[in-house]
Every structure is written in structure tokens, then in C-alpha cells.
Design a protein around this motif. Sequence first.
Motif, PDB file in Angstrom:
ATOM      1  N   GLU A   1     -22.548  14.332  15.566  1.00 10.02           N
ATOM      2  CA  GLU A   1     -22.010  14.082  14.150  1.00 10.02           C
ATOM      3  C   GLU A   1     -20.299  13.550  14.284  1.00 10.02           C
ATOM      4  O   GLU A   1     -19.505  14.668  14.557  1.00 10.02           O
ATOM      5  N   VAL A   2     -20.018  13.413  13.476  1.00 13.55           N
ATOM      6  CA  VAL A   2     -18.684  13.260  13.245  1.00 13.55           C
ATOM      7  C   VAL A   2     -18.499  14.690  11.424  1.00 13.55           C
ATOM      8  O   VAL A   2     -19.127  14.040  10.662  1.00 13.55           O
ATOM      9  N   ASN A   3     -17.925  15.682  11.666  1.00 16.98           N
ATOM     10  CA  ASN A   3     -17.723  16.666  10.568  1.00 16.98           C
ATOM     11  C   ASN A   3     -16.293  17.727  10.628  1.00 16.98           C
ATOM     12  O   ASN A   3     -16.258  17.837  11.997  1.00 16.98           O
ATOM     13  N   ASP A   4     -15.518  17.345   9.775  1.00 17.59           N
ATOM     14  CA  ASP A   4     -14.188  17.682  10.479  1.00 17.59           C
ATOM     15  C   ASP A   4     -13.931  19.393  10.026  1.00 17.59           C
ATOM     16  O   ASP A   4     -13.657  19.986  10.406  1.00 17.59           O
ATOM     17  N   ILE A   5     -15.368  19.887   9.462  1.00 17.77           N
ATOM     18  CA  ILE A   5     -14.982  21.399   8.904  1.00 17.77           C
ATOM     19  C   ILE A   5     -14.907  22.152  10.245  1.00 17.77           C
ATOM     20  O   ILE A   5     -14.292  22.953  10.678  1.00 17.77           O
ATOM     21  N   PRO A   6     -16.082  21.963  11.581  1.00 16.68           N
ATOM     22  CA  PRO A   6     -15.338  22.820  12.900  1.00 16.68           C
ATOM     23  C   PRO A   6     -13.862  21.959  12.848  1.00 16.68           C
ATOM     24  O   PRO A   6     -13.431  23.257  13.476  1.00 16.68           O
ATOM     25  N   HIS A   7     -13.669  21.414  13.205  1.00  9.87           N
ATOM     26  CA  HIS A   7     -12.365  21.156  13.375  1.00  9.87           C
ATOM     27  C   HIS A   7     -11.340  22.009  12.694  1.00  9.87           C
ATOM     28  O   HIS A   7     -10.220  22.091  12.869  1.00  9.87           O
TER      29      HIS A   7
ATOM     30  N   PRO B   1     -25.827  24.971  16.995  1.00 11.02           N
ATOM     31  CA  PRO B   1     -25.464  24.308  17.937  1.00 11.02           C
ATOM     32  C   PRO B   1     -25.034  22.384  17.602  1.00 11.02           C
ATOM     33  O   PRO B   1     -25.377  22.041  16.713  1.00 11.02           O
ATOM     34  N   GLY B   2     -23.628  22.054  18.223  1.00 16.25           N
ATOM     35  CA  GLY B   2     -23.213  20.265  18.377  1.00 16.25           C
ATOM     36  C   GLY B   2     -22.264  20.064  18.434  1.00 16.25           C
ATOM     37  O   GLY B   2     -21.757  21.142  19.255  1.00 16.25           O
ATOM     38  N   VAL B   3     -22.219  19.114  18.922  1.00  9.19           N
ATOM     39  CA  VAL B   3     -20.585  18.373  19.188  1.00  9.19           C
ATOM     40  C   VAL B   3     -20.272  17.750  17.991  1.00  9.19           C
ATOM     41  O   VAL B   3     -21.178  16.656  17.639  1.00  9.19           O
ATOM     42  N   PHE B   4     -18.982  17.982  17.456  1.00 10.24           N
ATOM     43  CA  PHE B   4     -18.744  17.908  16.906  1.00 10.24           C
ATOM     44  C   PHE B   4     -16.926  16.194  16.411  1.00 10.24           C
ATOM     45  O   PHE B   4     -16.213  16.900  17.507  1.00 10.24           O
TER      46      PHE B   4
ATOM     47  N   SER C   1      -2.296   6.472  27.117  1.00 12.82           N
ATOM     48  CA  SER C   1      -2.820   6.424  26.460  1.00 12.82           C
ATOM     49  C   SER C   1      -3.364   6.728  25.457  1.00 12.82           C
ATOM     50  O   SER C   1      -3.247   6.705  24.041  1.00 12.82           O
ATOM     51  N   ARG C   2      -4.243   7.274  25.866  1.00 15.25           N
ATOM     52  CA  ARG C   2      -5.061   8.324  24.727  1.00 15.25           C
ATOM     53  C   ARG C   2      -5.451  10.263  25.882  1.00 15.25           C
ATOM     54  O   ARG C   2      -5.404   9.864  27.310  1.00 15.25           O
ATOM     55  N   VAL C   3      -5.427  10.885  24.942  1.00 21.18           N
ATOM     56  CA  VAL C   3      -6.173  12.243  25.519  1.00 21.18           C
ATOM     57  C   VAL C   3      -7.350  12.890  24.618  1.00 21.18           C
ATOM     58  O   VAL C   3      -7.097  13.299  23.937  1.00 21.18           O
ATOM     59  N   VAL C   4      -8.014  13.219  25.792  1.00 24.11           N
ATOM     60  CA  VAL C   4      -9.778  13.160  25.062  1.00 24.11           C
ATOM     61  C   VAL C   4      -9.310  14.646  25.399  1.00 24.11           C
ATOM     62  O   VAL C   4      -9.407  15.488  26.674  1.00 24.11           O
ATOM     63  N   ILE C   5      -9.564  16.026  24.625  1.00 21.51           N
ATOM     64  CA  ILE C   5      -9.380  17.098  24.572  1.00 21.51           C
ATOM     65  C   ILE C   5     -10.826  17.539  24.088  1.00 21.51           C
ATOM     66  O   ILE C   5     -11.055  17.676  22.921  1.00 21.51           O
ATOM     67  N   LEU C   6     -11.430  18.536  24.801  1.00 26.56           N
ATOM     68  CA  LEU C   6     -12.803  19.390  24.699  1.00 26.56           C
ATOM     69  C   LEU C   6     -12.708  20.962  24.645  1.00 26.56           C
ATOM     70  O   LEU C   6     -11.859  21.916  24.904  1.00 26.56           O
ATOM     71  N   GLY C   7     -13.367  21.101  22.802  1.00 23.78           N
ATOM     72  CA  GLY C   7     -12.691  22.811  22.843  1.00 23.78           C
ATOM     73  C   GLY C   7     -14.198  23.099  22.643  1.00 23.78           C
ATOM     74  O   GLY C   7     -14.713  22.536  21.948  1.00 23.78           O
ATOM     75  N   ASN C   8     -13.868  24.342  22.860  1.00 23.79           N
ATOM     76  CA  ASN C   8     -15.493  25.085  22.492  1.00 23.79           C
ATOM     77  C   ASN C   8     -15.420  25.664  21.155  1.00 23.79           C
ATOM     78  O   ASN C   8     -14.543  26.269  20.351  1.00 23.79           O
ATOM     79  N   ILE C   9     -16.374  26.024  20.086  1.00 21.44           N
ATOM     80  CA  ILE C   9     -16.157  26.449  18.846  1.00 21.44           C
ATOM     81  C   ILE C   9     -16.625  28.334  18.701  1.00 21.44           C
ATOM     82  O   ILE C   9     -17.975  28.240  19.711  1.00 21.44           O
ATOM     83  N   HIS C  10     -15.528  29.078  18.943  1.00 19.83           N
ATOM     84  CA  HIS C  10     -15.899  30.509  18.708  1.00 19.83           C
ATOM     85  C   HIS C  10     -16.986  31.538  18.255  1.00 19.83           C
ATOM     86  O   HIS C  10     -17.873  32.053  18.095  1.00 19.83           O
TER      87      HIS C  10
ATOM     88  N   GLU D   1     -11.857  25.617  13.849  1.00 25.73           N
ATOM     89  CA  GLU D   1     -11.475  26.229  14.821  1.00 25.73           C
ATOM     90  C   GLU D   1      -9.796  26.140  15.514  1.00 25.73           C
ATOM     91  O   GLU D   1      -9.264  25.251  15.375  1.00 25.73           O
ATOM     92  N   THR D   2      -9.960  27.087  16.835  1.00 26.15           N
ATOM     93  CA  THR D   2      -7.877  26.824  17.419  1.00 26.15           C
ATOM     94  C   THR D   2      -7.529  26.054  18.426  1.00 26.15           C
ATOM     95  O   THR D   2      -6.937  26.078  19.451  1.00 26.15           O
ATOM     96  N   SER D   3      -9.396  26.557  18.826  1.00 25.73           N
ATOM     97  CA  SER D   3      -9.204  25.570  20.776  1.00 25.73           C
ATOM     98  C   SER D   3      -8.456  24.711  20.712  1.00 25.73           C
ATOM     99  O   SER D   3      -7.964  24.794  21.926  1.00 25.73           O
ATOM    100  N   VAL D   4      -8.505  23.928  20.698  1.00 26.24           N
ATOM    101  CA  VAL D   4      -8.173  22.359  20.661  1.00 26.24           C
ATOM    102  C   VAL D   4      -5.887  22.411  19.771  1.00 26.24           C
ATOM    103  O   VAL D   4      -5.901  21.938  20.290  1.00 26.24           O
ATOM    104  N   GLU D   5      -6.655  23.184  19.093  1.00 27.01           N
ATOM    105  CA  GLU D   5      -4.829  22.913  17.957  1.00 27.01           C
ATOM    106  C   GLU D   5      -3.544  23.739  19.103  1.00 27.01           C
ATOM    107  O   GLU D   5      -3.250  22.888  19.020  1.00 27.01           O
ATOM    108  N   VAL D   6      -4.172  25.311  20.033  1.00 24.94           N
ATOM    109  CA  VAL D   6      -2.863  25.436  20.563  1.00 24.94           C
ATOM    110  C   VAL D   6      -2.983  24.708  21.250  1.00 24.94           C
ATOM    111  O   VAL D   6      -1.524  24.658  22.024  1.00 24.94           O
ATOM    112  N   LEU D   7      -3.586  23.499  21.608  1.00 26.07           N
ATOM    113  CA  LEU D   7      -3.102  23.000  23.052  1.00 26.07           C
ATOM    114  C   LEU D   7      -2.284  21.338  22.679  1.00 26.07           C
ATOM    115  O   LEU D   7      -1.910  20.811  23.323  1.00 26.07           O
ATOM    116  N   LEU D   8      -2.503  21.120  21.174  1.00 27.67           N
ATOM    117  CA  LEU D   8      -1.355  19.654  20.919  1.00 27.67           C
ATOM    118  C   LEU D   8      -0.514  19.341  21.010  1.00 27.67           C
ATOM    119  O   LEU D   8       0.524  18.673  21.730  1.00 27.67           O
ATOM    120  N   PRO D   9      -0.345  21.035  21.040  1.00 27.35           N
ATOM    121  CA  PRO D   9       1.865  20.388  20.834  1.00 27.35           C
ATOM    122  C   PRO D   9       2.495  20.114  22.632  1.00 27.35           C
ATOM    123  O   PRO D   9       3.115  19.506  22.391  1.00 27.35           O
TER     124      PRO D   9
END
Length: 287
Positions: A131-137, A96-99, A82-91, A140-148
Motif C-alpha cells: 500500500e501507499v502510506n506515508d505515515i510509516p515513512h 505487517p505490510g510493505v509501504f 538513475s535510481r536507488v531502491v532502498i529497503l528499510g524495516n519498521i522498528h 521511521e529512520t532506517s531509510v533516512e540515515v542512509l539517504l545523505p
Amino acid sequence: MGMLTAKKKGRTPIVSGLFYPDDKAEMEARLRAFGLESGVGDKAGTGGGASAIIAPHGAWDFSGAVAAAAFSAAARGAGKVSRVVILGNIHQVEKPGVFFSDSHFFETPLGPLPVDLQLGESLRSCSTLFEVNDIPHLQETSVEVLLPMVRFCFPGAAIVPILAGGRQPGLISSLARALRIILEPIMANTLLVVSSNISIHPDEQMARRAAETCIQLLEENRKSELIAGLYDGRISACGGALIASLLESGLMDGKPARVVSGPQVRAQGERGDFTCYAGIAFENNQN
């Protein structure tokens, strides 16, 4: 006058049509050519029962088949995940941070993927370093390319996209702790995806050797040695700090790592590096 309804915010793809097809029919044909089956229909739920996978985040022409093999290793859970938690790095790490994202959905050519904002907030609240911060998202493409692939294999699932920049041990340990505390009770219905290219190096042989070392340590469950190598850079995975956080969380204890595709070394990219791709699945002993 009635109450105004807040407009839901979505994240738009930035490499659709470049890294992967932007046409729905073409994308579905490509995914099937990779050997994936849709999470709906007669063949839904075929594949493996992995609890977590490591999949590469290159353009699909180079890494798509490898990433698809990793998703296939988890596809048996199509009906229960019911959920997919997807971890991607920022190139491009500016700090530093987790967003975490506050977008309500991430768009894909196959349709939108809803974001589980409540679960994201539960994870975020585990550390003042998050922190909640949409700007890195948005950049960044490391998460995007796997979403389809998520949308295709698990069409009923929500996502929790998490981006991390830097490899500071305290930051990654905090993420590992958050994953363990929040996800352990719900792992039966959760798939963890780490977006990582298994090695990157200016020298082709060194890239291959680093990949083989990383895979050997994973398969032999030499967790402490692998985490140390990922932290100090001796193991050069692009996204390696997130592999470390997954292992350090303890959620994969008792779930052996298995290589399902690769490693494959691809030619030098724009920066002159060689990249090695591999698909890895963490499976229950009974699978």
C-alpha cells in the motif's frame, strides 16, 4: 483564473543533527572522512561496481564508516545509476505490510532526493498486500540515515523508499517477486540498498556469532539456509526479512556477496541489546 498547481509534498528528516550532521559542510567533511567521494567532480565514479549493498542504519558515530564502505563498493556507478531502491524495516511494527511513499521528495542536509513515484507505483501494483502510506515513512529512520550517502554518491539519482514491517513469508515473497518482475529489466541503471544491522542480541557473543553465521551463509551462497534462518529468527538481523526478499528475488544470482567492512559489535543500546554492523556488496563477477 489559471489552473492551480498542486504543491509537491516532501518528507522532512527526523534524526538530522542526532544520528548524523545537519550542517551541509560538516556532513560533506564527515562523508569524505569516511572515505567517500562525491558523485560529481574529478573523482566521481571511483569505487566498486556493486549492484546491491547491505548497509547498517545506526547513528553515524557507530555505523557511519561501515555504511560508507558499502556505498563506496557501489560508487563506480555514480554516472549510470538513475535510481536507488532502498529497503528499510519498521522498528515499531503496528501492522505487517510493505509501504510505499507518495512524497515527491525526501529532504536531506545535502538537498532533496526526488522520489520515482512511477516506479514505486509499478512495484506497489504487484501485490494487494502493498500500500501507499506515508505515515510509516514519516516515523521511521532506517531509510533516512542512509539517504545523505545516496545524495552524496549518486546526486543525479531518484529514490524508491520502501518500508516493510513483519517477517511473514508470504509478504516477503511477494516483495521478492515484485522486485524481480519490475527491476530485472532496469538493473543496469539501478542500485538496490538494504538497510539492515546484521545482528542484534542481548548477549554480545551471541550477537557476534549470529553475524558471523549470516555473513558466512551470504559468502557461501547458501541462500535457502539463510532465508530460512532469517524467516524463523535464528539469524537475528534487524532488517533480515528484507535481506531475504533480496535473495529470494533472484536479482543477485551470479553476483557474489563480499564483506567490505565489519562485522563490528557495538555496546548495548537503550533496550540492552548488542548490535553488529557490517557492510556487504553484491558484485558482478567481472568487477
